[in-house]
Design a protein around this motif. Structure first.
Motif, PDB file in Angstrom:
ATOM      1  N   UNK A 142       0.834  -1.214   0.000  1.00 45.26           N
ATOM      2  CA  UNK A 142       0.000   0.000   0.000  1.00 45.26           C
ATOM      3  C   UNK A 142       0.862   1.256   0.000  1.00 45.26           C
ATOM      4  N   UNK A 143       2.000   1.246   0.772  1.00 46.12           N
ATOM      5  CA  UNK A 143       2.901   2.392   0.771  1.00 46.12           C
ATOM      6  C   UNK A 143       3.538   2.587  -0.596  1.00 46.12           C
ATOM      7  N   UNK A 144       3.985   1.495  -1.199  1.00 44.30           N
ATOM      8  CA  UNK A 144       4.607   1.596  -2.526  1.00 44.30           C
ATOM      9  C   UNK A 144       3.606   2.092  -3.558  1.00 44.30           C
ATOM     10  N   UNK A 145       2.366   1.655  -3.442  1.00 49.56           N
ATOM     11  CA  UNK A 145       1.331   2.096  -4.372  1.00 49.56           C
ATOM     12  C   UNK A 145       1.071   3.611  -4.233  1.00 49.56           C
ATOM     13  N   UNK A 146       1.084   4.099  -2.986  1.00 50.70           N
ATOM     14  CA  UNK A 146       0.853   5.532  -2.765  1.00 50.70           C
ATOM     15  C   UNK A 146       2.015   6.356  -3.329  1.00 50.70           C
ATOM     16  N   UNK A 147       3.252   5.875  -3.085  1.00 44.58           N
ATOM     17  CA  UNK A 147       4.416   6.621  -3.540  1.00 44.58           C
ATOM     18  C   UNK A 147       4.524   6.641  -5.065  1.00 44.58           C
ATOM     19  N   UNK A 148       4.227   5.550  -5.720  1.00 45.90           N
ATOM     20  CA  UNK A 148       4.349   5.526  -7.171  1.00 45.90           C
ATOM     21  C   UNK A 148       3.316   6.433  -7.816  1.00 45.90           C
ATOM     22  N   UNK A 149       2.141   6.563  -7.207  1.00 48.61           N
ATOM     23  CA  UNK A 149       1.145   7.505  -7.734  1.00 48.61           C
ATOM     24  C   UNK A 149       1.643   8.947  -7.595  1.00 48.61           C
ATOM     25  N   UNK A 150       2.291   9.240  -6.443  1.00 51.83           N
ATOM     26  CA  UNK A 150       2.787  10.595  -6.225  1.00 51.83           C
ATOM     27  C   UNK A 150       3.924  10.918  -7.185  1.00 51.83           C
ATOM     28  N   UNK A 151       4.797   9.970  -7.441  1.00 50.32           N
ATOM     29  CA  UNK A 151       5.913  10.211  -8.338  1.00 50.32           C
ATOM     30  C   UNK A 151       5.426  10.390  -9.782  1.00 50.32           C
ATOM     31  N   UNK A 182       8.586   2.695  -9.704  1.00 49.09           N
ATOM     32  CA  UNK A 182       7.745   1.658 -10.361  1.00 49.09           C
ATOM     33  C   UNK A 182       8.275   0.254 -10.060  1.00 49.09           C
ATOM     34  N   UNK A 183       9.601   0.107 -10.075  1.00 46.90           N
ATOM     35  CA  UNK A 183      10.204  -1.206  -9.782  1.00 46.90           C
ATOM     36  C   UNK A 183       9.930  -1.615  -8.332  1.00 46.90           C
ATOM     37  N   UNK A 184      10.057  -0.636  -7.413  1.00 45.70           N
ATOM     38  CA  UNK A 184       9.790  -0.942  -6.004  1.00 45.70           C
ATOM     39  C   UNK A 184       8.323  -1.312  -5.800  1.00 45.70           C
ATOM     40  N   UNK A 185       7.442  -0.647  -6.549  1.00 51.36           N
ATOM     41  CA  UNK A 185       6.013  -0.966  -6.442  1.00 51.36           C
ATOM     42  C   UNK A 185       5.723  -2.383  -6.945  1.00 51.36           C
ATOM     43  N   UNK A 186       6.293  -2.746  -8.071  1.00 53.09           N
ATOM     44  CA  UNK A 186       6.063  -4.088  -8.614  1.00 53.09           C
ATOM     45  C   UNK A 186       6.605  -5.161  -7.666  1.00 53.09           C
ATOM     46  N   UNK A 187       7.760  -4.873  -7.044  1.00 59.83           N
ATOM     47  CA  UNK A 187       8.327  -5.833  -6.096  1.00 59.83           C
ATOM     48  C   UNK A 187       7.442  -5.973  -4.856  1.00 59.83           C
ATOM     49  N   UNK A 188       6.928  -4.834  -4.364  1.00 57.59           N
ATOM     50  CA  UNK A 188       6.048  -4.879  -3.199  1.00 57.59           C
ATOM     51  C   UNK A 188       4.745  -5.591  -3.525  1.00 57.59           C
ATOM     52  N   UNK A 189       4.249  -5.411  -4.757  1.00 63.65           N
ATOM     53  CA  UNK A 189       3.022  -6.084  -5.180  1.00 63.65           C
ATOM     54  C   UNK A 189       3.217  -7.602  -5.225  1.00 63.65           C
ATOM     55  N   UNK A 190       4.378  -8.034  -5.777  1.00 65.43           N
ATOM     56  CA  UNK A 190       4.661  -9.474  -5.845  1.00 65.43           C
ATOM     57  C   UNK A 190       4.801 -10.071  -4.452  1.00 65.43           C
ATOM     58  N   UNK A 191       5.462  -9.338  -3.565  1.00 66.18           N
ATOM     59  CA  UNK A 191       5.615  -9.840  -2.189  1.00 66.18           C
ATOM     60  C   UNK A 191       4.266  -9.931  -1.501  1.00 66.18           C
ATOM     61  N   UNK A 192       3.406  -8.971  -1.778  1.00 67.96           N
ATOM     62  CA  UNK A 192       2.060  -8.988  -1.193  1.00 67.96           C
ATOM     63  C   UNK A 192       1.262 -10.197  -1.680  1.00 67.96           C
ATOM     64  N   UNK A 193       1.297 -10.438  -2.989  1.00 65.17           N
ATOM     65  CA  UNK A 193       0.555 -11.572  -3.542  1.00 65.17           C
ATOM     66  C   UNK A 193       1.117 -12.894  -3.020  1.00 65.17           C
TER      67      UNK A 193
END
Length: 399
Positions: free
Chosen positions: A115-124, A142-153
């Motif tokens: 959720x934090x990575x998703x918020x930051x990538x929208x702001x960037x 974007x790379x950090x967001x994709x990594x956080x998404x994969x870890x979440x799933x």
């Protein structure tokens, strides 16, 4: 002197006359032996094979836990009726719950990071539109967001999987049926997949029987199958071969057949219980014409099988060909024709040409069911005319 010889002479004359009377020729009477006989008929014969077995459910499942552990409770006994979803046994869930708690914590941490990575990538992305940040900084987010998404799933899947593992601590029935066996008890540690409860699915019942190897093909061609319970032999139920093993059992050397019990009436459904002893009767009509005679009618001499035929009050020995056995009777393929009278008792004390008298037939008791014992019954036999010609040739050779 004259008075002394007169009595002696009279006695001698009397003795001579008596001897002449005794030497009179006695007429010889012919020995007529009483026998039992039947008049035979030729045609298709109905023969049967009967084998015993036990009643089983068509589907009988060996249930086990999908995870290993120590059995904590047992909620069913042998004979318990169960429904889908009913708990049968439970494992000690303590370790599984700890693992579930750990997976849940990992999932929550991964969710927060995502959720934090998703918020930051929208702001960037918004800053990138105004040129406030470089393209490379946006790519890093974007790379950090994709990594956080994969870890979440990944954490989410692990949490769901561990939740399922915890639920597997309860062994539940997936069918409606009855418990037929318990293979483990409370306190026992079992591995995943070890059978602990056996459940027979409600519905179609069948009888498991063993078929001797010499009658497998005969049973396959049965035109009628009857099932009777040993506990109530008067109830006759229709059967059908559902499965016949192509391989003989290593211990019994017989071929296992599963005979389904069809169209049970409400009364019969109450009578039939799992594990009951039942007999399965296979009825078959022979494809060719046979003459059925009792086994006692056969006469063996020098390797030749014959029967005694009565003609004009005298007996004649005729060689025959045996095609099969049906209970206490034998089925003849040649040598005897329909309408002839065959001796059925005392065949070993007769002589060719001997005069006989046929006794009245005895009252027969309840006939035993005949049994198949030869696959030769499936082979069409010669017609009556050819059988007669073979018989006449045999008799001519004997002369």
């Amino acid at each position: 002197m004259g008075k002394f010889y007169i009595p002696v002479i009279a006695t001698a004359v009397l003795a001579t006359s008596l001897l002449l009377g005794c030497s009179k020729k006695v007429e010889k009477t012919e020995d007529v032996r009483p026998v039992r006989a039947i008049q035979v008929t030729s045609g298709q014969q109905q023969v049967m094979a009967e084998y015993s077995g036990n009643v089983q459910a068509r589907v009988e499942s060996q249930l086990g836990f999908r995870v290993g552990g120590k059995i904590q409770t047992r909620k069913v006994d042998v004979g318990t009726l169960v429904k889908p979803g009913q708990v049968l046994m439970e494992l000690d869930p303590q370790d599984l719950r700890l693992a579930q708690t750990q997976a849940e914590a990992n999932f929550k941490a991964a969710k927060s990071n995502f959720e934090l990575s998703e918020f930051e990538v929208k702001r960037y992305r918004e800053l990138s539109k105004t040129g406030a940040i470089s393209r490379s900084a946006l790519d890093a987010k974007n790379t950090a967001f994709e990594s956080a998404k994969a870890s979440y799933e990944q954490a989410q899947a692990a949490f769901k999987g561990q939740s399922n593992q915890t639920a597997y601590a309860n062994l539940v029935s997936d069918v409606e049926g009855v418990v037929t066996a318990i293979n483990a008890e409370v306190g026992q540690v079992v591995a995943a997949g070890t059978p602990v409860v056996q459940v027979a699915k409600a519905g179609e019942l069948e009888v498991l029987v063993g078929i001797p190897e010499n009658n497998v093909e005969v049973v396959k061609r049965a035109t009628q199958i009857d099932v009777r319970l040993w506990a109530n032999s008067k109830e006759v139920m229709a059967g059908k071969i559902r499965e016949l093993s192509p391989v003989a059992d290593a211990a019994t050397r017989s071929f296992t057949a599963r005979v389904s019990i069809l169209n049970l009436t409400p009364k019969q459904a109450v009578l039939v219980k799992l594990g009951m002893t039942a007999s399965v009767q296979f009825v078959l009509n022979t494809p060719g014409n046979f003459v059925k005679v009792p086994l006692t009618a056969l006469y063996q001499e020098k390797g030749i099988t014959s029967v005694w035929i009565v003609e004009k009050g005298a007996v004649k020995l005729v060689p025959v060909q045996v095609g099969g056995v049906s209970g206490n009777d034998v089925l003849l393929t040649s040598g005897v024709t329909s309408g002839q009278t065959i001796i059925t008792a005392g065949v070993h004390v007769l002589n060719p040409g001997q005069q006989v008298s046929i006794l009245e037939p005895e009252a027969k008791p309840a006939a035993d069911e005949p049994y198949l014992s030869s696959q030769n019954l499936l082979t069409p036999v010669a017609t009556t005319s050819s059988a007669e010609s073979k018989t006449s040739k045999a008799q001519g050779a004997g002369k």
